[in-house]
Write a protein that holds these residues in place. Structure first.
Motif, PDB file in Angstrom:
ATOM      1  N   LEU A   1      -8.994  59.323 -68.463  1.00 43.62           N
ATOM      2  CA  LEU A   1      -8.827  59.147 -67.013  1.00 43.62           C
ATOM      3  C   LEU A   1      -8.662  60.483 -66.298  1.00 43.62           C
ATOM      4  CD1 LEU A   1      -6.584  55.981 -66.796  1.00 43.62           C
ATOM      5  CD2 LEU A   1      -8.887  56.246 -65.887  1.00 43.62           C
ATOM      6  N   TYR A   2      -7.921  61.401 -66.895  1.00 39.79           N
ATOM      7  CA  TYR A   2      -7.758  62.724 -66.291  1.00 39.79           C
ATOM      8  C   TYR A   2      -9.106  63.430 -66.159  1.00 39.79           C
ATOM      9  CZ  TYR A   2      -6.633  67.636 -65.763  1.00 39.79           C
ATOM     10  OH  TYR A   2      -6.609  68.935 -65.323  1.00 39.79           O
TER      11      TYR A   2
ATOM     12  N   THR B   1     -12.758  53.115 -57.042  1.00 44.51           N
ATOM     13  CA  THR B   1     -13.819  52.382 -57.734  1.00 44.51           C
ATOM     14  C   THR B   1     -14.028  52.915 -59.144  1.00 44.51           C
ATOM     15  OG1 THR B   1     -14.920  51.968 -55.626  1.00 44.51           O
ATOM     16  CG2 THR B   1     -16.244  51.718 -57.615  1.00 44.51           C
ATOM     17  N   ILE B   2     -14.132  54.217 -59.279  1.00 50.17           N
ATOM     18  CA  ILE B   2     -14.371  54.814 -60.591  1.00 50.17           C
ATOM     19  C   ILE B   2     -13.188  54.566 -61.518  1.00 50.17           C
ATOM     20  CG2 ILE B   2     -14.637  57.018 -61.796  1.00 50.17           C
ATOM     21  CD1 ILE B   2     -16.476  57.872 -59.497  1.00 50.17           C
ATOM     22  N   ASN B   3     -11.959  54.698 -61.006  1.00 43.76           N
ATOM     23  CA  ASN B   3     -10.780  54.469 -61.843  1.00 43.76           C
ATOM     24  C   ASN B   3     -10.685  53.020 -62.313  1.00 43.76           C
ATOM     25  OD1 ASN B   3      -9.768  57.066 -61.981  1.00 43.76           O
ATOM     26  ND2 ASN B   3      -8.621  56.855 -60.079  1.00 43.76           N
ATOM     27  N   ILE B   4     -11.009  52.072 -61.440  1.00 49.69           N
ATOM     28  CA  ILE B   4     -10.986  50.663 -61.836  1.00 49.69           C
ATOM     29  C   ILE B   4     -12.026  50.398 -62.913  1.00 49.69           C
ATOM     30  CG2 ILE B   4     -11.516  48.319 -61.046  1.00 49.69           C
ATOM     31  CD1 ILE B   4     -10.118  49.096 -58.396  1.00 49.69           C
ATOM     32  N   LEU B   5     -13.236  50.919 -62.736  1.00 51.13           N
ATOM     33  CA  LEU B   5     -14.297  50.693 -63.718  1.00 51.13           C
ATOM     34  C   LEU B   5     -13.973  51.339 -65.063  1.00 51.13           C
ATOM     35  CD1 LEU B   5     -17.426  51.134 -61.435  1.00 51.13           C
ATOM     36  CD2 LEU B   5     -16.502  49.014 -62.365  1.00 51.13           C
TER      37      LEU B   5
ATOM     38  N   VAL C   1      -9.843  49.124 -71.381  1.00 49.95           N
ATOM     39  CA  VAL C   1      -9.177  47.901 -71.830  1.00 49.95           C
ATOM     40  C   VAL C   1     -10.112  47.095 -72.726  1.00 49.95           C
ATOM     41  CG1 VAL C   1      -8.262  45.670 -71.066  1.00 49.95           C
ATOM     42  CG2 VAL C   1      -7.547  47.764 -69.929  1.00 49.95           C
ATOM     43  N   SER C   2     -11.379  46.984 -72.336  1.00 46.95           N
ATOM     44  CA  SER C   2     -12.316  46.220 -73.158  1.00 46.95           C
ATOM     45  C   SER C   2     -12.558  46.900 -74.504  1.00 46.95           C
ATOM     46  CB  SER C   2     -13.635  45.997 -72.421  1.00 46.95           C
ATOM     47  OG  SER C   2     -14.295  47.223 -72.217  1.00 46.95           O
TER      48      SER C   2
END
Length: 59
Positions: A13-14, A40-44, A50-51
């Motif tokens: 994420l960083y 948007t990018i962080n959610i995706l 997670v998946s």
């Protein structure tokens, strides 16, 4: 295993946020839209992490 994956996720994420910031600067995206791009990018990326954790957990 969960702790290692959390450290890996924070690192990913960083780096993604750093690259997104570079993209916003390079493409001269206005300040008003930058928060939407980051969100948007962080959610995706979070969904992807997670998946992939679920795949490792149940494989």
């Amino acid at each position: 295993m969960f702790g290692v994956f959390i450290i890996f996720a924070v690192f990913i994420l960083y780096n993604i946020n750093r690259l997104t910031d570079s993209l916003c600067v390079q493409k001269e995206i206005p300040e008003e839209r930058q928060s939407k791009v980051f969100r948007t990018i962080n959610i995706l990326v979070t969904i992807l992490l997670v998946s992939s954790y679920m795949e490792v957990l149940f494989a």
